[in-house]
Design a protein around this motif. Structure first.
Motif, PDB file in Angstrom:
ATOM      1  N   CYS A 128      35.425  52.774 118.428  1.00 20.97           N
ATOM      2  CA  CYS A 128      34.561  51.674 117.685  1.00 20.97           C
ATOM      3  C   CYS A 128      35.764  50.783 117.237  1.00 20.97           C
ATOM      4  O   CYS A 128      37.114  51.164 117.569  1.00 20.97           O
ATOM      5  CB  CYS A 128      33.987  52.055 116.321  1.00 20.97           C
ATOM      6  N   ASP A 129      35.639  49.606 116.722  1.00 25.37           N
ATOM      7  CA  ASP A 129      36.604  48.837 116.078  1.00 25.37           C
ATOM      8  C   ASP A 129      37.015  49.660 114.990  1.00 25.37           C
ATOM      9  O   ASP A 129      36.742  50.162 113.932  1.00 25.37           O
ATOM     10  CB  ASP A 129      35.829  47.559 115.222  1.00 25.37           C
ATOM     11  N   ALA A 130      38.373  49.691 115.082  1.00 21.98           N
ATOM     12  CA  ALA A 130      39.435  50.596 114.060  1.00 21.98           C
ATOM     13  C   ALA A 130      39.334  50.347 112.728  1.00 21.98           C
ATOM     14  O   ALA A 130      39.807  50.941 111.847  1.00 21.98           O
ATOM     15  CB  ALA A 130      40.592  51.131 114.560  1.00 21.98           C
ATOM     16  N   THR A 131      38.782  48.753 112.493  1.00 26.70           N
ATOM     17  CA  THR A 131      38.946  48.457 111.125  1.00 26.70           C
ATOM     18  C   THR A 131      37.847  48.581 110.475  1.00 26.70           C
ATOM     19  O   THR A 131      37.567  47.972 109.102  1.00 26.70           O
ATOM     20  CB  THR A 131      39.235  47.145 111.108  1.00 26.70           C
ATOM     21  N   MET A 132      36.657  49.102 110.952  1.00 27.56           N
ATOM     22  CA  MET A 132      35.396  49.141 110.245  1.00 27.56           C
ATOM     23  C   MET A 132      35.105  50.643 109.695  1.00 27.56           C
ATOM     24  O   MET A 132      34.742  51.619 110.522  1.00 27.56           O
ATOM     25  CB  MET A 132      34.387  48.755 111.327  1.00 27.56           C
ATOM     26  N   PRO A 133      34.950  50.871 108.461  1.00 28.29           N
ATOM     27  CA  PRO A 133      34.866  52.265 107.944  1.00 28.29           C
ATOM     28  C   PRO A 133      33.374  52.789 108.355  1.00 28.29           C
ATOM     29  O   PRO A 133      33.486  54.025 108.657  1.00 28.29           O
ATOM     30  CB  PRO A 133      34.862  52.297 106.499  1.00 28.29           C
ATOM     31  N   ASP A 134      32.490  51.945 108.353  1.00 29.17           N
ATOM     32  CA  ASP A 134      31.162  52.471 108.838  1.00 29.17           C
ATOM     33  C   ASP A 134      31.023  52.945 110.109  1.00 29.17           C
ATOM     34  O   ASP A 134      30.385  53.927 110.285  1.00 29.17           O
ATOM     35  CB  ASP A 134      30.239  51.465 108.520  1.00 29.17           C
ATOM     36  N   ALA A 135      31.750  52.406 111.055  1.00 29.69           N
ATOM     37  CA  ALA A 135      31.814  52.458 112.488  1.00 29.69           C
ATOM     38  C   ALA A 135      32.500  53.758 112.559  1.00 29.69           C
ATOM     39  O   ALA A 135      32.166  54.613 113.600  1.00 29.69           O
ATOM     40  CB  ALA A 135      32.140  51.586 113.182  1.00 29.69           C
ATOM     41  N   VAL A 136      33.561  54.100 111.874  1.00 34.71           N
ATOM     42  CA  VAL A 136      34.367  55.153 112.188  1.00 34.71           C
ATOM     43  C   VAL A 136      33.489  56.364 111.682  1.00 34.71           C
ATOM     44  O   VAL A 136      33.658  57.292 112.390  1.00 34.71           O
ATOM     45  CB  VAL A 136      35.712  55.327 111.211  1.00 34.71           C
ATOM     46  N   ASP A 137      32.697  56.264 110.623  1.00 39.42           N
ATOM     47  CA  ASP A 137      32.047  57.414 110.075  1.00 39.42           C
ATOM     48  C   ASP A 137      30.820  57.799 111.205  1.00 39.42           C
ATOM     49  O   ASP A 137      30.494  59.003 111.545  1.00 39.42           O
ATOM     50  CB  ASP A 137      31.189  57.001 108.887  1.00 39.42           C
ATOM     51  N   LYS A 138      30.243  56.630 111.798  1.00 39.58           N
ATOM     52  CA  LYS A 138      29.235  57.004 112.915  1.00 39.58           C
ATOM     53  C   LYS A 138      29.934  57.872 114.002  1.00 39.58           C
ATOM     54  O   LYS A 138      29.230  58.901 114.388  1.00 39.58           O
ATOM     55  CB  LYS A 138      29.005  55.744 113.696  1.00 39.58           C
ATOM     56  N   ILE A 139      31.247  57.866 114.415  1.00 46.16           N
ATOM     57  CA  ILE A 139      31.884  58.763 115.222  1.00 46.16           C
ATOM     58  C   ILE A 139      32.082  59.949 114.844  1.00 46.16           C
ATOM     59  O   ILE A 139      31.794  61.092 115.560  1.00 46.16           O
ATOM     60  CB  ILE A 139      33.152  57.771 115.734  1.00 46.16           C
ATOM     61  N   TYR A 140      32.368  59.915 113.692  1.00 46.33           N
ATOM     62  CA  TYR A 140      32.788  61.504 113.037  1.00 46.33           C
ATOM     63  C   TYR A 140      31.177  62.157 113.000  1.00 46.33           C
ATOM     64  O   TYR A 140      31.313  63.571 113.453  1.00 46.33           O
ATOM     65  CB  TYR A 140      33.028  61.574 111.608  1.00 46.33           C
ATOM     66  N   THR A 141      30.130  61.566 112.853  1.00 49.10           N
ATOM     67  CA  THR A 141      28.853  62.083 112.919  1.00 49.10           C
ATOM     68  C   THR A 141      28.444  62.521 114.216  1.00 49.10           C
ATOM     69  O   THR A 141      28.005  63.562 114.463  1.00 49.10           O
ATOM     70  CB  THR A 141      27.963  61.317 112.140  1.00 49.10           C
ATOM     71  N   LEU A 142      28.854  61.703 115.093  1.00 52.48           N
ATOM     72  CA  LEU A 142      28.170  61.888 116.498  1.00 52.48           C
ATOM     73  C   LEU A 142      28.720  62.855 117.240  1.00 52.48           C
ATOM     74  O   LEU A 142      28.332  63.766 118.123  1.00 52.48           O
ATOM     75  CB  LEU A 142      27.855  60.517 117.268  1.00 52.48           C
ATOM     76  N   LYS A 143      30.196  63.146 116.809  1.00 53.72           N
ATOM     77  CA  LYS A 143      30.900  64.089 117.390  1.00 53.72           C
ATOM     78  C   LYS A 143      30.771  65.416 116.710  1.00 53.72           C
ATOM     79  O   LYS A 143      31.430  66.363 117.215  1.00 53.72           O
ATOM     80  CB  LYS A 143      32.470  63.625 117.667  1.00 53.72           C
ATOM     81  N   GLN A 144      30.234  65.384 115.458  1.00 51.15           N
ATOM     82  CA  GLN A 144      30.040  66.549 114.650  1.00 51.15           C
ATOM     83  C   GLN A 144      31.539  66.962 114.202  1.00 51.15           C
ATOM     84  O   GLN A 144      31.845  68.060 114.168  1.00 51.15           O
ATOM     85  CB  GLN A 144      29.210  67.643 115.190  1.00 51.15           C
ATOM     86  N   ARG A 145      32.570  66.034 114.004  1.00 53.36           N
ATOM     87  CA  ARG A 145      33.845  66.267 113.689  1.00 53.36           C
ATOM     88  C   ARG A 145      34.021  66.248 112.142  1.00 53.36           C
ATOM     89  O   ARG A 145      33.567  65.601 111.515  1.00 53.36           O
ATOM     90  CB  ARG A 145      34.608  65.187 114.407  1.00 53.36           C
TER      91      ARG A 145
END
Length: 221
Positions: free
Chosen positions: A66-83
């Motif tokens: 995702c765009d590394a400057t967007m906190p919400d998008a970063v959160d989405k990746i943590y959630t979908l990867k269960q990381r």
């Protein structure tokens, strides 16, 4: 109608069909090689700018980004990867996103290493400020300058670093090829880059090096 004329007409029609099929094949090849990559690139950039997630090939493995400057998008990746959010993710960056006053050994490693190399370094060594939920607790961030046309074009078009974490659920093996990626990941992301663009991927993880504030380096992997 004599038989010779009838057979001639049949042969002519069959020849036309062959010509049409061959022309259609050439058109599909032309689209795939010359037009489709640009269409994919534009669609991927639009998705990133909208704060969406991306499944895409990198110079190493397939990544979720995702765009590394967007906190919400970063959160989405943590959630979908269960990381675990405490585990930092790396980013891909272009040469223009590296500060000119970075220690020379670090710059040389990022730009001239013969194999894909991720450098764990202070996030402030980038010219772009990344989302505050991306760096590790000590302020460091894994950064790699990809030697792959698609990734370079993606970075240049977006103008921001892009998150690049392996395309797997946390705790499961990292997929080497698109065919290895689980349906769970494919369905969880917002846009999937077509598999044929993985031709530039090595299929193996990058070398990882830790950079100290003075520019000294130590190998992690």
């Amino acid at each position: 109608m004599n038989l010779f004329f009838l057979f001639s007409m049949i042969h002519f029609e069959v020849a036309n069909i062959h010509i049409f099929l061959y022309f259609s094949y050439l058109c599909s090849v032309f689209f795939k090689i010359f037009l489709m990559p640009n269409t994919v690139l534009n669609t991927a950039v639009r998705a990133l700018r909208q704060g969406l997630t991306l499944l895409y090939p990198t110079d190493t493995l397939w990544g979720v980004g995702c765009d590394a400057t967007m906190p919400d998008a970063v959160d989405k990746i943590y959630t979908l990867k269960q990381r675990d959010p405490a585990k930092a993710m790396l980013v891909l960056a272009s040469v223009a996103m590296l500060r000119y006053d970075m220690p020379r050994p670090v710059t040389d490693l990022l730009l001239r290493s013969p194999r894909p190399t991720t450098v764990v370094m202070p996030a402030t060594w980038l010219t772009v400020t990344v989302a505050n939920n991306l760096p590790a607790a000590d302020g460091t961030l894994g950064v790699r300058v990809p030697h792959m046309d698609f990734c370079q074009q993606l970075l240049e078009s977006l103008g921001h670093p892009i998150v690049s974490t392996s395309a797997n659920l946390s705790g499961t093996p990292s997929p080497q090829r698109f065919s290895d990626i689980s349906d769970a990941i494919k369905k969880a992301v917002d846009y999937v880059v077509p598999a044929f663009l993985e031709a530039g991927s090595s299929g193996s993880a990058s070398h990882i090096v830790k950079a100290m504030p003075d520019g000294s380096l130590s190998v992690i992997r």
